[in-house]
Design a protein around this motif. Structure first.
Motif, mmCIF file in Angstrom:
data_model
loop_
_atom_site.group_PDB
_atom_site.id
_atom_site.type_symbol
_atom_site.label_atom_id
_atom_site.label_comp_id
_atom_site.label_asym_id
_atom_site.label_seq_id
_atom_site.Cartn_x
_atom_site.Cartn_y
_atom_site.Cartn_z
ATOM 1 N N ILE A 111 0.958 -1.120 -0.174
ATOM 2 C CA ILE A 111 -0.191 0.125 0.134
ATOM 3 C C ILE A 111 0.816 1.120 -0.070
ATOM 4 O O ILE A 111 0.212 2.468 -0.044
ATOM 5 N N THR A 112 2.010 1.314 0.110
ATOM 6 C CA THR A 112 2.798 2.276 0.057
ATOM 7 C C THR A 112 2.818 3.226 -1.007
ATOM 8 O O THR A 112 2.513 4.518 -0.912
ATOM 9 N N ALA A 113 2.716 2.569 -2.346
ATOM 10 C CA ALA A 113 2.643 3.492 -3.598
ATOM 11 C C ALA A 113 1.407 4.260 -3.579
ATOM 12 O O ALA A 113 1.320 5.426 -3.847
ATOM 13 N N PRO A 114 0.092 3.418 -3.542
ATOM 14 C CA PRO A 114 -1.242 4.175 -3.491
ATOM 15 C C PRO A 114 -1.297 5.378 -2.539
ATOM 16 O O PRO A 114 -1.853 6.114 -2.755
ATOM 17 N N LEU A 115 -0.953 4.920 -1.248
ATOM 18 C CA LEU A 115 -0.908 5.698 -0.016
ATOM 19 C C LEU A 115 -0.148 7.149 -0.424
ATOM 20 O O LEU A 115 -0.735 8.264 -0.076
ATOM 21 N N THR A 116 0.964 6.838 -0.798
ATOM 22 C CA THR A 116 1.816 7.896 -1.398
ATOM 23 C C THR A 116 1.030 8.854 -2.095
ATOM 24 O O THR A 116 0.996 10.198 -2.068
ATOM 25 N N LYS A 117 0.579 8.335 -3.242
ATOM 26 C CA LYS A 117 -0.247 9.184 -4.209
ATOM 27 C C LYS A 117 -1.730 9.992 -3.619
ATOM 28 O O LYS A 117 -1.911 11.113 -3.991
ATOM 29 N N ILE A 118 -2.213 9.222 -2.694
ATOM 30 C CA ILE A 118 -3.237 9.662 -1.925
ATOM 31 C C ILE A 118 -2.932 10.809 -1.217
ATOM 32 O O ILE A 118 -3.501 11.914 -1.252
ATOM 33 N N PHE A 119 -1.770 10.609 -0.321
ATOM 34 C CA PHE A 119 -1.315 11.859 0.639
ATOM 35 C C PHE A 119 -1.015 13.185 -0.246
ATOM 36 O O PHE A 119 -1.331 14.094 -0.169
ATOM 37 N N GLN A 120 -0.274 12.790 -1.522
ATOM 38 C CA GLN A 120 0.200 13.818 -2.407
ATOM 39 C C GLN A 120 -0.842 14.654 -2.910
ATOM 40 O O GLN A 120 -0.801 15.863 -2.878
ATOM 41 N N SER A 121 -1.963 13.768 -3.471
ATOM 42 C CA SER A 121 -3.098 14.422 -3.904
ATOM 43 C C SER A 121 -4.004 15.166 -2.900
ATOM 44 O O SER A 121 -4.400 16.289 -3.088
ATOM 45 N N SER A 122 -3.909 14.596 -1.612
ATOM 46 C CA SER A 122 -4.560 15.670 -0.591
ATOM 47 C C SER A 122 -3.687 16.794 -0.310
ATOM 48 O O SER A 122 -4.533 17.956 -0.321
ATOM 49 N N LEU A 123 -2.588 16.717 -0.420
ATOM 50 C CA LEU A 123 -1.795 17.965 -0.325
ATOM 51 C C LEU A 123 -1.700 18.783 -1.318
ATOM 52 O O LEU A 123 -1.956 19.927 -1.073
ATOM 53 N N ASN A 124 -1.934 18.346 -2.465
ATOM 54 C CA ASN A 124 -2.060 19.330 -3.681
ATOM 55 C C ASN A 124 -3.313 20.138 -3.711
ATOM 56 O O ASN A 124 -3.520 21.086 -4.314
ATOM 57 N N SER A 125 -4.450 19.272 -3.234
ATOM 58 C CA SER A 125 -5.807 19.847 -3.351
ATOM 59 C C SER A 125 -6.120 20.597 -2.144
ATOM 60 O O SER A 125 -7.230 21.461 -2.339
ATOM 61 N N GLY A 126 -5.262 20.563 -1.115
ATOM 62 C CA GLY A 126 -5.843 21.206 0.142
ATOM 63 C C GLY A 126 -6.951 20.469 0.733
ATOM 64 O O GLY A 126 -7.691 21.256 1.568
ATOM 65 N N THR A 127 -7.271 19.334 0.534
ATOM 66 C CA THR A 127 -8.339 18.770 1.172
ATOM 67 C C THR A 127 -7.904 17.298 1.838
ATOM 68 O O THR A 127 -6.950 16.821 1.008
ATOM 69 N N ILE A 128 -8.665 16.783 2.720
ATOM 70 C CA ILE A 128 -8.491 15.517 2.978
ATOM 71 C C ILE A 128 -9.978 14.791 3.016
ATOM 72 O O ILE A 128 -10.690 15.363 3.157
ATOM 73 N N PRO A 129 -9.839 13.428 2.965
ATOM 74 C CA PRO A 129 -11.186 12.633 2.996
ATOM 75 C C PRO A 129 -11.826 12.804 4.193
ATOM 76 O O PRO A 129 -11.460 13.101 5.084
ATOM 77 N N SER A 130 -13.213 13.045 4.094
ATOM 78 C CA SER A 130 -14.045 13.439 5.117
ATOM 79 C C SER A 130 -14.107 12.520 6.440
ATOM 80 O O SER A 130 -14.125 12.696 7.512
ATOM 81 N N ASP A 131 -13.765 10.991 5.839
ATOM 82 C CA ASP A 131 -13.649 10.068 7.064
ATOM 83 C C ASP A 131 -12.543 10.400 7.950
ATOM 84 O O ASP A 131 -12.535 9.648 8.853
ATOM 85 N N TRP A 132 -11.434 10.984 7.337
ATOM 86 C CA TRP A 132 -10.334 11.287 7.993
ATOM 87 C C TRP A 132 -10.612 12.458 9.221
ATOM 88 O O TRP A 132 -9.727 12.652 10.083
#
Length: 169
Positions: free
Chosen positions: A86-107
């Motif tokens: 899961i390291t690669a997909p999580l890295t993409k999710i984290f970077q996408s979150s930073l780039n968009s300035g949003t985090i998933p509502s579940d978090w």
């Protein structure tokens, strides 16, 4: 126990009594003025943050498998055991979150659990609340903390008067 010293037995009522207790001890603001701290080299801007797989794998590897699952019911043991996958997909999710300035509502959700401290187990005031938040969200927080702390340390921005959140002080 209710205020009249009778024992509550209904789960919903017990939950409400604990909620009232926890809400009564919650503080939402500062108790006074923050001390002024002389600022040093504050002109160094932080570059765009790039999260790499090594940072994500490091945080996954450091997870305590004995801790509880968060509000999303994803257990740290599972994350740790499948870290390489899961390291690669999580890295993409984290970077996408930073780039968009949003985090998933579940978090942003937390499950509040009462933890018994001492005294009479029937008294709500003898419990303290803990918030169980998403373990995945905590991983991103730790990565961000490391990046920000490294920047502050590298550019000597932290004051010598700063002790909390400062390693070895």
């Amino acid at each position: 126990m209710r205020e009249d010293n009778t024992e509550a037995t209904d789960l919903r009522e017990i939950t409400e009594l604990l909620n009232q207790q926890f809400a009564s001890i919650f503080t939402s603001g500062s108790d006074g003025q923050l001390p002024s701290v002389p600022l040093s080299n504050t002109t160094s801007q932080m570059n765009k943050i790039i999260i790499d797989e090594a940072a994500v794998l490091k945080q996954l590897s450091n997870l305590d498998a004995n801790k509880s699952a968060g509000s999303d019911d994803i257990h740290p043991r599972l994350l740790k055991e499948v870290a390489c996958i899961i390291t690669a997909p999580l890295t993409k999710i984290f970077q996408s979150s930073l780039n968009s300035g949003t985090i998933p509502s579940d978090w942003k959700e937390a499950h509040v659990a009462p933890i018994f401290e001492k005294g009479d187990k029937l008294r709500a005031e003898n419990y303290r609340p803990i918030s169980l938040t998403s373990v995945v969200a905590k991983l991103l927080e730790r990565i961000m903390n490391d990046v920000i702390h490294d920047h502050l340390t590298t550019h000597v921005i932290l004051s010598n008067n700063q002790h909390e959140f400062h390693h070895n002080k």
